[in-house]
Design a protein around this motif. Structure first.
Motif, PDB file in Angstrom:
ATOM      1  N   GLY A   1      54.508  44.017  36.355  1.00  0.00           N
ATOM      2  CA  GLY A   1      54.432  43.986  37.815  1.00  0.00           C
ATOM      3  C   GLY A   1      54.941  42.677  38.376  1.00  0.00           C
ATOM      4  O   GLY A   1      55.700  41.944  37.754  1.00  0.00           O
ATOM      5  N   SER A   2      54.478  42.355  39.565  1.00  0.00           N
ATOM      6  CA  SER A   2      54.939  41.141  40.243  1.00  0.00           C
ATOM      7  C   SER A   2      54.309  39.883  39.686  1.00  0.00           C
ATOM      8  O   SER A   2      54.774  38.773  39.944  1.00  0.00           O
ATOM      9  CB  SER A   2      54.605  41.239  41.735  1.00  0.00           C
ATOM     10  OG  SER A   2      53.189  41.237  41.924  1.00  0.00           O
ATOM     11  N   GLY A   3      53.233  40.044  38.931  1.00  0.00           N
ATOM     12  CA  GLY A   3      52.530  38.882  38.405  1.00  0.00           C
ATOM     13  C   GLY A   3      51.394  38.429  39.295  1.00  0.00           C
ATOM     14  O   GLY A   3      50.579  37.606  38.905  1.00  0.00           O
ATOM     15  N   ALA A   4      51.339  38.983  40.503  1.00  0.00           N
ATOM     16  CA  ALA A   4      50.303  38.574  41.444  1.00  0.00           C
ATOM     17  C   ALA A   4      48.912  38.918  40.922  1.00  0.00           C
ATOM     18  O   ALA A   4      47.930  38.250  41.260  1.00  0.00           O
ATOM     19  CB  ALA A   4      50.538  39.235  42.801  1.00  0.00           C
ATOM     20  N   ALA A   5      48.832  39.964  40.099  1.00  0.00           N
ATOM     21  CA  ALA A   5      47.527  40.385  39.589  1.00  0.00           C
ATOM     22  C   ALA A   5      47.016  39.482  38.478  1.00  0.00           C
ATOM     23  O   ALA A   5      45.909  39.674  37.984  1.00  0.00           O
ATOM     24  CB  ALA A   5      47.613  41.822  39.069  1.00  0.00           C
ATOM     25  N   LEU A   6      47.811  38.492  38.063  1.00  0.00           N
ATOM     26  CA  LEU A   6      47.412  37.636  36.953  1.00  0.00           C
ATOM     27  C   LEU A   6      46.950  36.263  37.433  1.00  0.00           C
ATOM     28  O   LEU A   6      47.127  35.251  36.748  1.00  0.00           O
ATOM     29  CB  LEU A   6      48.566  37.492  35.948  1.00  0.00           C
ATOM     30  CG  LEU A   6      48.979  38.793  35.253  1.00  0.00           C
ATOM     31  CD1 LEU A   6      50.104  38.546  34.263  1.00  0.00           C
ATOM     32  CD2 LEU A   6      47.794  39.431  34.546  1.00  0.00           C
ATOM     33  N   GLY A   7      46.345  36.227  38.598  1.00  0.00           N
ATOM     34  CA  GLY A   7      45.745  34.989  39.065  1.00  0.00           C
ATOM     35  C   GLY A   7      44.358  34.806  38.469  1.00  0.00           C
ATOM     36  O   GLY A   7      43.966  35.501  37.528  1.00  0.00           O
ATOM     37  N   TYR A   8      43.605  33.859  39.005  1.00  0.00           N
ATOM     38  CA  TYR A   8      42.221  33.665  38.553  1.00  0.00           C
ATOM     39  C   TYR A   8      41.414  34.954  38.746  1.00  0.00           C
ATOM     40  O   TYR A   8      41.654  35.716  39.680  1.00  0.00           O
ATOM     41  CB  TYR A   8      41.526  32.571  39.366  1.00  0.00           C
ATOM     42  CG  TYR A   8      42.098  31.179  39.215  1.00  0.00           C
ATOM     43  CD1 TYR A   8      42.366  30.639  37.967  1.00  0.00           C
ATOM     44  CD2 TYR A   8      42.336  30.397  40.346  1.00  0.00           C
ATOM     45  CE1 TYR A   8      42.864  29.355  37.842  1.00  0.00           C
ATOM     46  CE2 TYR A   8      42.836  29.102  40.227  1.00  0.00           C
ATOM     47  CZ  TYR A   8      43.102  28.591  38.986  1.00  0.00           C
ATOM     48  OH  TYR A   8      43.595  27.323  38.856  1.00  0.00           O
ATOM     49  N   THR A   9      40.437  35.145  37.881  1.00  0.00           N
ATOM     50  CA  THR A   9      39.461  36.215  38.093  1.00  0.00           C
ATOM     51  C   THR A   9      38.124  35.568  38.445  1.00  0.00           C
ATOM     52  O   THR A   9      37.997  34.341  38.463  1.00  0.00           O
ATOM     53  CB  THR A   9      39.280  37.084  36.836  1.00  0.00           C
ATOM     54  OG1 THR A   9      38.537  36.346  35.843  1.00  0.00           O
ATOM     55  CG2 THR A   9      40.618  37.501  36.256  1.00  0.00           C
ATOM     56  N   GLU A  10      37.141  36.393  38.734  1.00  0.00           N
ATOM     57  CA  GLU A  10      35.793  35.854  38.884  1.00  0.00           C
ATOM     58  C   GLU A  10      35.411  35.111  37.608  1.00  0.00           C
ATOM     59  O   GLU A  10      35.790  35.520  36.502  1.00  0.00           O
ATOM     60  CB  GLU A  10      34.803  36.993  39.134  1.00  0.00           C
ATOM     61  CG  GLU A  10      35.045  37.762  40.413  1.00  0.00           C
ATOM     62  CD  GLU A  10      34.069  38.917  40.577  1.00  0.00           C
ATOM     63  OE1 GLU A  10      32.948  38.827  40.038  1.00  0.00           O
ATOM     64  OE2 GLU A  10      34.430  39.898  41.240  1.00  0.00           O
ATOM     65  N   SER A  11      34.649  34.049  37.737  1.00  0.00           N
ATOM     66  CA  SER A  11      34.288  33.257  36.561  1.00  0.00           C
ATOM     67  C   SER A  11      33.507  34.067  35.538  1.00  0.00           C
ATOM     68  O   SER A  11      33.614  33.825  34.330  1.00  0.00           O
ATOM     69  CB  SER A  11      33.488  32.013  36.965  1.00  0.00           C
ATOM     70  OG  SER A  11      34.338  31.038  37.527  1.00  0.00           O
ATOM     71  N   LEU A  12      32.733  35.021  35.985  1.00  0.00           N
ATOM     72  CA  LEU A  12      31.963  35.857  35.063  1.00  0.00           C
ATOM     73  C   LEU A  12      32.839  36.891  34.362  1.00  0.00           C
ATOM     74  O   LEU A  12      32.404  37.491  33.371  1.00  0.00           O
ATOM     75  CB  LEU A  12      30.831  36.567  35.810  1.00  0.00           C
ATOM     76  CG  LEU A  12      29.700  35.675  36.312  1.00  0.00           C
ATOM     77  CD1 LEU A  12      28.735  36.494  37.170  1.00  0.00           C
ATOM     78  CD2 LEU A  12      28.954  35.028  35.162  1.00  0.00           C
ATOM     79  N   GLY A  13      34.052  37.098  34.867  1.00  0.00           N
ATOM     80  CA  GLY A  13      34.955  38.054  34.256  1.00  0.00           C
ATOM     81  C   GLY A  13      35.303  39.196  35.198  1.00  0.00           C
ATOM     82  O   GLY A  13      34.635  39.415  36.221  1.00  0.00           O
ATOM     83  N   ILE A  14      36.354  39.932  34.868  1.00  0.00           N
ATOM     84  CA  ILE A  14      36.743  41.095  35.666  1.00  0.00           C
ATOM     85  C   ILE A  14      35.586  42.103  35.667  1.00  0.00           C
ATOM     86  O   ILE A  14      35.088  42.468  34.596  1.00  0.00           O
ATOM     87  CB  ILE A  14      38.014  41.738  35.077  1.00  0.00           C
ATOM     88  CG1 ILE A  14      39.200  40.767  35.209  1.00  0.00           C
ATOM     89  CG2 ILE A  14      38.326  43.054  35.762  1.00  0.00           C
ATOM     90  CD1 ILE A  14      40.456  41.243  34.522  1.00  0.00           C
ATOM     91  N   PRO A  15      35.120  42.548  36.818  1.00  0.00           N
ATOM     92  CA  PRO A  15      33.951  43.442  36.868  1.00  0.00           C
ATOM     93  C   PRO A  15      34.089  44.688  35.996  1.00  0.00           C
ATOM     94  O   PRO A  15      33.125  45.110  35.345  1.00  0.00           O
ATOM     95  CB  PRO A  15      33.844  43.793  38.357  1.00  0.00           C
ATOM     96  CG  PRO A  15      34.414  42.594  39.049  1.00  0.00           C
ATOM     97  CD  PRO A  15      35.543  42.141  38.181  1.00  0.00           C
ATOM     98  N   SER A  16      35.269  45.296  35.971  1.00  0.00           N
ATOM     99  CA  SER A  16      35.420  46.512  35.169  1.00  0.00           C
ATOM    100  C   SER A  16      35.283  46.227  33.679  1.00  0.00           C
ATOM    101  O   SER A  16      34.768  47.059  32.923  1.00  0.00           O
ATOM    102  CB  SER A  16      36.769  47.176  35.469  1.00  0.00           C
ATOM    103  OG  SER A  16      37.846  46.291  35.165  1.00  0.00           O
ATOM    104  N   LEU A  17      35.732  45.055  33.235  1.00  0.00           N
ATOM    105  CA  LEU A  17      35.559  44.678  31.826  1.00  0.00           C
ATOM    106  C   LEU A  17      34.084  44.456  31.517  1.00  0.00           C
ATOM    107  O   LEU A  17      33.584  44.891  30.469  1.00  0.00           O
ATOM    108  CB  LEU A  17      36.358  43.414  31.512  1.00  0.00           C
ATOM    109  CG  LEU A  17      36.132  42.803  30.122  1.00  0.00           C
ATOM    110  CD1 LEU A  17      36.422  43.802  29.006  1.00  0.00           C
ATOM    111  CD2 LEU A  17      37.001  41.541  29.961  1.00  0.00           C
TER     112      LEU A  17
END
Length: 375
Positions: free
Chosen positions: A45-61
């Protein structure tokens, strides 16, 4: 010390030698195809989705990890208590920082994974090394834990099952008794479960089945073959989640997003991972049968993980020298026991059987010829 062995092996390979790697606990198999596909899609993709995530982790993970406990252990876990970490190593740092203060004493069984004591020492804590033996499957007992606690109060105890370097496991009953004893004495419990999924003698039990007050640490590195992705997780008591989150915000911000995306998809690769595990089981059998024929017949029960920890004192009083000579003369890289036990480790070496079946067959043949030549 294992990294020194890896470096020496790499130098031999650069000189044209063929080395069989039994020194490092790194799966030879790649990450699951589903994980690789998810990573490629994210990169496409554009790469925009690869920014920081929540510190606790991606909620779905975090939700998927919680679901894993229901599917694998029958334990219902609140996703809010799941934290995604930079491998299990990041989990240990966060757990120790949240639970401990400088000067606190932490019980560890010996032999054990060396970074436990090294991280604790770096944080100003005192590792309390409690020697174990074959009569307890090289696991810590409630009696030994309480004896160390009487000497001077312990703040925490670290448990590992399956264990590195021994490959031994605690039964569900033994694990529950140890956790109950620790909590009754006011000792916090940290359970290293990084080798869960790699069990052969009997099923591994999560510490969460005995108590929700434990801190459980796991990773995608071993069962899921994702060492270099550096992604793991913790399940923590509710009151520790916010302190750990604040620590992680300051130390790392978040785990690499691409690794988290791949990790979530890795759960769909269980069939692949079970095939890899079956290969480890075959490798285990090759060593358990082949090493005694070479003269190495004193080793611990090989219950899980992908390690065999053997006594080589019949051949040498110095496992470091033994490992160096085995590498240089036979082209087999193993880890000296001194990495895991500063005292008795001079009598032991650790064999990792995470490589191919052909490598294990060839390793046994090389070791047999080399030991025969020593005689």
């Amino acid at each position: 010390m294992v990294m020194d062995v890896m470096s020496a092996a790499a130098r031999l390979e650069q000189a044209g030698r063929h080395v069989i790697h039994m020194e490092v606990g790194q799966p030879e198999a790649p990450a699951p195809a589903a994980a690789l596909a998810a990573a490629r899609e994210a990169l496409g993709g554009s790469g925009a989705a690869l920014g920081y995530t929540e510190s606790l982790g991606i909620p779905s993970l975090r939700r998927r990890i919680a679901r894993h406990y229901a599917e694998t252990h029958g334990e219902e876990i609140d996703p809010a208590t799941v934290l995604v970490t930079t491998g299990s190593s990041g989990g240990f740092v966060l757990a120790f920082l949240a639970l401990l203060e400088p000067g606190d004493r932490v019980a560890l069984s010996v032999p054990a994974y060396p970074p436990y004591r090294h991280i604790l020492t770096a944080l100003g804590c005192e590792p309390v090394l409690i020697r174990t033996g074959p009569e307890t499957r090289y696991a810590l007992t409630p009696e030994a834990l309480l004896a160390a606690h009487r000497d001077a109060p312990l703040k925490a105890v670290l448990i590992a099952s399956p264990a590195n370097p021994t490959g031994t496991m605690m039964t569900a009953e033994a694990l529950a008794r140890l956790i109950a004893t620790a909590e009754d004495a006011g000792i916090a419990v940290v359970s290293d479960e990084i080798y869960h999924g790699l069990d052969y003698a009997f099923p591994a039990t999560t510490a969460l089945a005995a108590s929700r007050s434990t801190v459980v640490i796991n990773s995608f590195s071993k069962y899921f073959c994702m060492t270099g992705w550096r992604v793991g997780w913790m399940v923590a008591p509710e009151q520790l989640v916010r302190p750990m989150e604040r620590l992680h915000q300051n130390l790392a911000i978040s785990v690499p997003t691409l690794s988290q995306v791949a990790a979530e998809a890795a759960f769909d690769g269980r069939a692949e991972m079970e095939a890899v595990k079956a290969g480890y089981a075959r490798n285990r059998d090759i060593l358990v049968k082949g090493l005694p024929a070479c003269g190495i017949d004193r080793f611990l029960p090989v219950d899980g993980a992908f390690y065999l920890y053997a006594d080589v004192s019949d051949f040498t009083p110095d496992s470091h020298a033994f490992a160096r000579a085995l590498l240089e003369e036979a082209g087999v890289a193993v880890t000296p026991g001194l990495d895991f036990d500063p005292v008795a480790g001079r009598h032991f070496v650790r064999f990792s059987y995470a490589r191919s079946e052909a490598d294990m067959v060839e390793a046994v043949a090389r070791i047999g010829r080399w030991l025969k030549g020593m005689g």
